[in-house]
Write a protein that holds these residues in place. Structure first.
Motif, PDB file in Angstrom:
ATOM      1  N   PRO A  19       8.270  57.760  52.517  1.00  0.00           N
ATOM      2  CA  PRO A  19       8.195  56.372  52.975  1.00  0.00           C
ATOM      3  C   PRO A  19       7.018  55.581  52.412  1.00  0.00           C
ATOM      4  O   PRO A  19       7.126  54.394  52.195  1.00  0.00           O
ATOM      5  CB  PRO A  19       8.065  56.493  54.491  1.00  0.00           C
ATOM      6  N   TRP A  20       5.882  56.231  52.141  1.00  0.00           N
ATOM      7  CA  TRP A  20       4.727  55.446  51.718  1.00  0.00           C
ATOM      8  C   TRP A  20       4.098  55.874  50.414  1.00  0.00           C
ATOM      9  O   TRP A  20       3.344  55.136  49.824  1.00  0.00           O
ATOM     10  CB  TRP A  20       3.685  55.361  52.824  1.00  0.00           C
ATOM     11  N   CYS A  21       4.403  57.054  49.913  1.00  0.00           N
ATOM     12  CA  CYS A  21       3.846  57.460  48.618  1.00  0.00           C
ATOM     13  C   CYS A  21       4.465  56.665  47.474  1.00  0.00           C
ATOM     14  O   CYS A  21       3.827  56.427  46.465  1.00  0.00           O
ATOM     15  CB  CYS A  21       4.070  58.950  48.360  1.00  0.00           C
ATOM     16  N   ALA A  22       5.709  56.262  47.614  1.00  0.00           N
ATOM     17  CA  ALA A  22       6.400  55.563  46.533  1.00  0.00           C
ATOM     18  C   ALA A  22       5.986  54.105  46.414  1.00  0.00           C
ATOM     19  O   ALA A  22       6.113  53.509  45.354  1.00  0.00           O
ATOM     20  CB  ALA A  22       7.913  55.647  46.740  1.00  0.00           C
ATOM     21  N   GLN A  23       5.459  53.517  47.470  1.00  0.00           N
ATOM     22  CA  GLN A  23       5.141  52.099  47.452  1.00  0.00           C
ATOM     23  C   GLN A  23       4.192  51.691  46.327  1.00  0.00           C
ATOM     24  O   GLN A  23       4.459  50.734  45.624  1.00  0.00           O
ATOM     25  CB  GLN A  23       4.590  51.664  48.800  1.00  0.00           C
ATOM     26  N   PRO A  24       3.071  52.403  46.111  1.00  0.00           N
ATOM     27  CA  PRO A  24       2.179  51.984  45.028  1.00  0.00           C
ATOM     28  C   PRO A  24       2.840  52.042  43.661  1.00  0.00           C
ATOM     29  O   PRO A  24       2.592  51.186  42.824  1.00  0.00           O
ATOM     30  CB  PRO A  24       1.009  52.970  45.102  1.00  0.00           C
ATOM     31  N   THR A  25       3.690  53.030  43.418  1.00  0.00           N
ATOM     32  CA  THR A  25       4.326  53.124  42.114  1.00  0.00           C
ATOM     33  C   THR A  25       5.332  51.999  41.939  1.00  0.00           C
ATOM     34  O   THR A  25       5.492  51.480  40.856  1.00  0.00           O
ATOM     35  CB  THR A  25       5.007  54.489  41.901  1.00  0.00           C
ATOM     36  N   GLY A  66       5.147  52.363  38.051  1.00  0.00           N
ATOM     37  CA  GLY A  66       5.176  53.772  37.688  1.00  0.00           C
ATOM     38  C   GLY A  66       6.331  54.512  38.337  1.00  0.00           C
ATOM     39  O   GLY A  66       7.031  53.983  39.192  1.00  0.00           O
ATOM     40  N   ARG A  67       6.525  55.752  37.910  1.00  0.00           N
ATOM     41  CA  ARG A  67       7.550  56.601  38.512  1.00  0.00           C
ATOM     42  C   ARG A  67       6.924  57.438  39.606  1.00  0.00           C
ATOM     43  O   ARG A  67       5.756  57.792  39.537  1.00  0.00           O
ATOM     44  CB  ARG A  67       8.161  57.522  37.457  1.00  0.00           C
ATOM     45  N   HIS A  68       7.710  57.791  40.584  1.00  0.00           N
ATOM     46  CA  HIS A  68       7.234  58.587  41.717  1.00  0.00           C
ATOM     47  C   HIS A  68       8.113  59.814  41.859  1.00  0.00           C
ATOM     48  O   HIS A  68       9.332  59.708  41.905  1.00  0.00           O
ATOM     49  CB  HIS A  68       7.300  57.737  42.986  1.00  0.00           C
ATOM     50  N   ARG A  69       7.502  60.972  41.894  1.00  0.00           N
ATOM     51  CA  ARG A  69       8.215  62.226  42.133  1.00  0.00           C
ATOM     52  C   ARG A  69       7.451  62.994  43.196  1.00  0.00           C
ATOM     53  O   ARG A  69       6.228  63.091  43.135  1.00  0.00           O
ATOM     54  CB  ARG A  69       8.292  63.087  40.873  1.00  0.00           C
ATOM     55  N   ALA A  70       8.163  63.539  44.154  1.00  0.00           N
ATOM     56  CA  ALA A  70       7.527  64.320  45.224  1.00  0.00           C
ATOM     57  C   ALA A  70       8.291  65.627  45.403  1.00  0.00           C
ATOM     58  O   ALA A  70       9.113  65.747  46.309  1.00  0.00           O
ATOM     59  CB  ALA A  70       7.504  63.518  46.524  1.00  0.00           C
ATOM     60  N   PRO A  71       8.042  66.604  44.535  1.00  0.00           N
ATOM     61  CA  PRO A  71       8.758  67.867  44.677  1.00  0.00           C
ATOM     62  C   PRO A  71       8.226  68.677  45.856  1.00  0.00           C
ATOM     63  O   PRO A  71       7.027  68.667  46.137  1.00  0.00           O
ATOM     64  CB  PRO A  71       8.473  68.595  43.369  1.00  0.00           C
ATOM     65  N   ASP A  72       9.118  69.320  46.570  1.00  0.00           N
ATOM     66  CA  ASP A  72       8.699  70.285  47.576  1.00  0.00           C
ATOM     67  C   ASP A  72       8.304  71.565  46.855  1.00  0.00           C
ATOM     68  O   ASP A  72       8.897  71.931  45.832  1.00  0.00           O
ATOM     69  CB  ASP A  72       9.854  70.603  48.542  1.00  0.00           C
TER      70      ASP A  72
END
Length: 185
Positions: free
Chosen positions: A8-14, A19-25
């Motif tokens: 919900p909030w890590c992608a906002q700055p990108t 920029g691109r946003h990736r959050a792998p588990d």
């Protein structure tokens, strides 16, 4: 931090910076399969380095790690020093004693990443909870000498899940850090 907690909030700055946003588990969490073999921290570090290579190649990237992933992303700074444009750590595991408190086989082979790489000159954020009963907050203070552009916050009324206990404060700090990282070193 699991991808679902960050999304919900890590992608906002990108999104704001293009920029691109990736959050792998990590392996064994979310939809990421468990690693083959012993699955120790060294294997996790190799896995993460491979993922970064597949996703960003040789392009610069900023990285955020929570808890045990704090060791893994610090290892990325050692392995890819010219690519990491920013480093953020939320309640990171810092020292071997903390690693042993979590689980005996969670240690990288050899010295800690900072002991191998010296200083990292990119924008760095460390957020820790004052009431963190897993990794504490004192160990993180020792990292300051390795990160000249460090913003360090110790938040009251927050434990090991500092990003959940003080979500608004952490969100704001991560967004500011991400904007700094997007500008590069």
């Amino acid at each position: 931090m699991r991808r679902s907690q960050c999304q919900p909030w890590c992608a906002q700055p990108t999104a704001q910076g293009g920029g691109r946003h990736r959050a792998p588990d990590l392996p064994g969490f979310g939809q990421t399969p468990v690693l083959e073999g012993d699955g120790g921290l060294g294997a996790f570090a190799d896995w993460l380095d491979d993922v970064v290579g597949e996703v960003v190649g040789e392009e610069p990237f900023a990285v955020l790690g929570n808890s045990i992933a704090g060791v893994l992303v610090r290892e990325l700074v050692v392995r890819r020093p010219d690519q990491v444009s920013g480093l953020a750590l939320l309640a990171p595991v810092v020292d071997p004693d903390a690693l042993r408190r979590l689980q005996d086989d969670y240690a990288l082979p050899g010295p800690l990443p900072e002991e191998r790489s010296g200083t990292y000159e990119g924008p760095t954020l460390i957020v820790t909870g004052r009431q963190d009963n897993k990794v504490g907050y004192r160990d993180q203070l020792a990292l300051a000498e390795h990160f000249p552009r460090l913003t360090l916050a110790m938040l009251d009324r927050a434990g090991h899940n500092v990003h959940l206990d003080q979500e608004g404060a952490v969100r704001g700090m991560v967004q500011n850090w991400a904007q700094d990282a997007a500008r590069g070193r």
